[in-house]
Design an enzyme around this catalytic site. Structure first.
Site, PDB file in Angstrom:
ATOM      1  N   CYS A  89      99.958 -14.504  94.983  1.00  0.00           N
ATOM      2  CA  CYS A  89      99.265 -13.738  94.060  1.00  0.00           C
ATOM      3  C   CYS A  89     100.063 -12.935  93.373  1.00  0.00           C
ATOM      4  CB  CYS A  89      98.231 -12.898  94.609  1.00  0.00           C
ATOM      5  SG  CYS A  89      97.416 -11.869  93.622  1.00  0.00           S
ATOM      6  N   CYS A 252      97.126 -11.784  85.133  1.00  0.00           N
ATOM      7  CA  CYS A 252      97.096 -12.733  86.312  1.00  0.00           C
ATOM      8  C   CYS A 252      98.687 -13.388  86.400  1.00  0.00           C
ATOM      9  CB  CYS A 252      96.044 -13.774  86.121  1.00  0.00           C
ATOM     10  SG  CYS A 252      95.869 -14.631  87.642  1.00  0.00           S
TER      11      CYS A 252
HETATM   12  O1  PYC Z   1      97.915 -12.196  89.658  1.00  0.00           O
HETATM   13  O2  PYC Z   1      98.131 -13.918  90.614  1.00  0.00           O
HETATM   14  C1  PYC Z   1      97.435 -13.198  90.190  1.00  0.00           C
HETATM   15  C2  PYC Z   1      96.094 -13.087  90.532  1.00  0.00           C
HETATM   16  C3  PYC Z   1      95.412 -14.315  91.164  1.00  0.00           C
HETATM   17  C4  PYC Z   1      93.908 -14.076  91.272  1.00  0.00           C
HETATM   18  C5  PYC Z   1      93.831 -12.630  90.668  1.00  0.00           C
HETATM   19  N1  PYC Z   1      95.176 -12.228  90.446  1.00  0.00           N
END
Ligand code: PYC
Length: 332
Positions: A89, A252
């Site tokens: 993550c 993300c």
């Molecule tokens: O930042 O890799 C990330 C992530 C995965 C799900 C929510 N954030």
């Protein structure tokens, strides 16, 4: 029985990060990947209890720090989230490294750099500080690659879609504007969640990607709604759907890594290129294609993601088995 967890709460680019600094269970396993399996078998109630309501919410995400299992690494991370126990993550790593360094839980061997063992592999961290604050964290991530191209699905309320799948630490169904999906602002968060659920289900029926080196990492878990940039200086924008009701407030990290692999595969990006990725709320990560690579014989890239996190406070949380909702619940 009452279990106590000492947490540092905060956010990375708007998405929550709960670093569980005290209360981590002792895990079996010779790698962080094996420890992840042990955690899922014996301790998943800790994840659901800390992430779901009433102690968390649909977006809750975080993890634990462990001693690493590999030589030449500084720390191990196990991630917890409403969507499961992720192999990797990005926003969680930026947050946990920031809070861990700021609060003395991580002792770097040298200034500004760490090697971190996560279930998906080993990642490199470069970080910057100002006084006691960590102001930027750059993750050189595990190899990212395109796992499937041009998957045709039929989604109720959306019609036919053509979707690619890329890996950046988790497997992402990447939906670019097409048909009724004309862009993030046209649709709104509620629509993206509802349709994200349907796209993920259709993609899980259509394909099951498996990591070339670790078969415990498999299946499409997240949906990345891609869009053109909105703000000045940005190169793209996205909203990642995860769990049952979440839109990532950050750009993300693993999603950005997957998108970099996707765009590199298409020839739009090449090693050395930078890609500023915006989130649904306008926060940003700087993504980079660091190098071309190979993953179990498959062409891949090494992506990096740079961002920053802010701690918002300490949080001592009890999970009391006398509480009817000790394992947490989710409303859909
Ligand atoms: O930042 O890799 C990330 C992530 C995965 C799900 C929510 N954030």
């Amino acid at each position: 029985m009452r279990h106590t967890f000492f947490c540092i709460d905060g956010h990375t680019a708007g998405n929550p990060v709960r670093l569980v600094a005290g209360g981590a269970p002792l895990l079996k396993g010779g790698s962080m990947s094996e420890r992840r399996q042990d955690f899922l078998t014996r301790f998943d109630w800790i994840r659901t209890g800390l992430c779901f309501e009433p102690r968390g919410h649909a977006m809750m995400s975080g993890g634990f720090l462990y001693p690493p299992t590999l030589p030449d690494t500084d720390i191990g991370i196990l991630f917890i989230e409403t969507s499961g126990c992720l192999p990797m993550c990005g926003h969680g790593t930026i947050g946990m490294i920031t809070f861990g360094l700021e609060h003395g839980l991580i002792q770097p061997r040298g200034p500004g750099r760490l090697k971190v063992e996560v279930p998906a592999g080993v990642i490199d961290i470069a970080y910057e500080t100002e006084g006691d604050r960590v102001t930027a964290v750059r993750i050189t991530n595990v190899p990212a690659y395109v796992a499937a191209k041009g998957v045709k699905i039929e989604v109720e309320g959306l019609g036919p879609l053509t979707v690619d799948v890329a890996y950046g630490g988790n497997y992402y169904a990447i939906v670019e504007p097409q048909g009724p999906y004309t862009g993030l602002d046209d649709m709104g968060a509620e629509w993206l969640v509802e349709m994200g659920r349907r796209v993920r289900a259709a993609m899980q029926d259509a394909v099951e990607p498996v990591h070339p080196l670790d078969p415990t990492i498999r299946g499409v878990s997240h949906v990345l709604w891609a869009d053109k940039p909105r703000g000045e200086g940005a190169d793209g924008r996205n909203a990642v759907f995860y769990g049952e009701g979440a839109i990532d407030r950050s750009p993300c990290g693993t999603g950005t890594s997957a998108r970099l692999a996707h765009l590199a595969d298409r020839g739009t990006l090449k090693p050395g290129d930078r890609f500023v990725h915006e989130s649904y709320i306008g926060s940003r990560f700087i993504g980079r294609v660091e190098a071309a690579a190979e993953l179990g014989g498959v062409p891949a890239i090494i992506p990096s993601i740079e961002g920053s996190a802010i701690a918002t406070g300490f949080n001592t949380i009890w999970i009391d088995r006398a509480d009817p909702f000790w394992k947490g619940f989710a409303v859909q």
